[in-house]
Design a protein around this motif. Structure first.
Motif, PDB file in Angstrom:
ATOM      1  N   THR A  14       0.826  -1.202   0.000  1.00  0.00           N
ATOM      2  CA  THR A  14       0.000   0.000   0.000  1.00  0.00           C
ATOM      3  C   THR A  14       0.858   1.248   0.000  1.00  0.00           C
ATOM      4  O   THR A  14       0.603   2.191  -0.755  1.00  0.00           O
ATOM      5  N   GLY A  17       2.831   1.010  -3.563  1.00  0.00           N
ATOM      6  CA  GLY A  17       2.030   0.848  -4.768  1.00  0.00           C
ATOM      7  C   GLY A  17       1.066   1.982  -5.053  1.00  0.00           C
ATOM      8  O   GLY A  17       0.880   2.374  -6.211  1.00  0.00           O
ATOM      9  N   CYS A  18       0.439   2.522  -4.018  1.00  0.00           N
ATOM     10  CA  CYS A  18      -0.550   3.586  -4.242  1.00  0.00           C
ATOM     11  C   CYS A  18       0.069   4.840  -4.872  1.00  0.00           C
ATOM     12  O   CYS A  18      -0.477   5.356  -5.847  1.00  0.00           O
ATOM     13  N   LEU A  21       0.794   4.111  -8.544  1.00  0.00           N
ATOM     14  CA  LEU A  21      -0.423   4.150  -9.367  1.00  0.00           C
ATOM     15  C   LEU A  21      -0.886   5.580  -9.605  1.00  0.00           C
ATOM     16  O   LEU A  21      -1.378   5.916 -10.688  1.00  0.00           O
ATOM     17  N   ALA A  24       1.320   7.019 -12.294  1.00  0.00           N
ATOM     18  CA  ALA A  24       0.950   6.440 -13.595  1.00  0.00           C
ATOM     19  C   ALA A  24      -0.326   7.084 -14.132  1.00  0.00           C
ATOM     20  O   ALA A  24      -0.443   7.348 -15.333  1.00  0.00           O
ATOM     21  N   GLY A  25      -1.280   7.338 -13.253  1.00  0.00           N
ATOM     22  CA  GLY A  25      -2.504   8.012 -13.684  1.00  0.00           C
ATOM     23  C   GLY A  25      -2.244   9.438 -14.119  1.00  0.00           C
ATOM     24  O   GLY A  25      -2.800   9.916 -15.116  1.00  0.00           O
ATOM     25  N   ALA A  44      -5.859  10.328  -7.887  1.00  0.00           N
ATOM     26  CA  ALA A  44      -4.446  10.436  -7.504  1.00  0.00           C
ATOM     27  C   ALA A  44      -4.308  10.966  -6.078  1.00  0.00           C
ATOM     28  O   ALA A  44      -3.474  10.479  -5.310  1.00  0.00           O
ATOM     29  N   LEU A  47      -5.212   8.099  -3.768  1.00  0.00           N
ATOM     30  CA  LEU A  47      -4.152   7.091  -3.739  1.00  0.00           C
ATOM     31  C   LEU A  47      -2.936   7.548  -2.940  1.00  0.00           C
ATOM     32  O   LEU A  47      -2.364   6.763  -2.182  1.00  0.00           O
TER      33      LEU A  47
END
Length: 87
Positions: A14, A17-18, A21, A24-25, A44, A47
């Protein structure tokens, strides 16, 4: 009082990775319309907040449940509540 801890492996996923991500978004913002861009920005922020909370639990007290014969205390990422067993 006994306790049950969060999984260190899942907290690590968590915390790392969050934010990945979220990045990436955000990299996709130039390729989508304004409505989808707003959704990506909100996602975002959520996350990154989850990643920060995961890191806080990972490096702090990773207790998920504390219990004794009278009550159970449930500790989530955002709050803590205490409930009597009779309830």
């Amino acid at each position: 009082m006994k306790s049950v801890a969060y999984s260190r492996a899942k907290l690590t996923k968590t915390a790392v990775g969050c934010p990945i991500l979220a990045i990436a978004g955000l990299a996709c913002l130039g390729h989508v319309g304004p409505f989808v861009s707003a959704i990506i920005l909100i996602g975002a922020v959520v996350l990154v907040a989850c990643g920060v909370q995961g890191a806080r639990k990972l490096f702090g007290a990773a207790t998920a449940l504390r219990y004794d014969r009278d009550r159970v205390t449930i500790v989530t990422m955002w709050s803590e509540s205490c409930v009597r067993w009779s309830d």
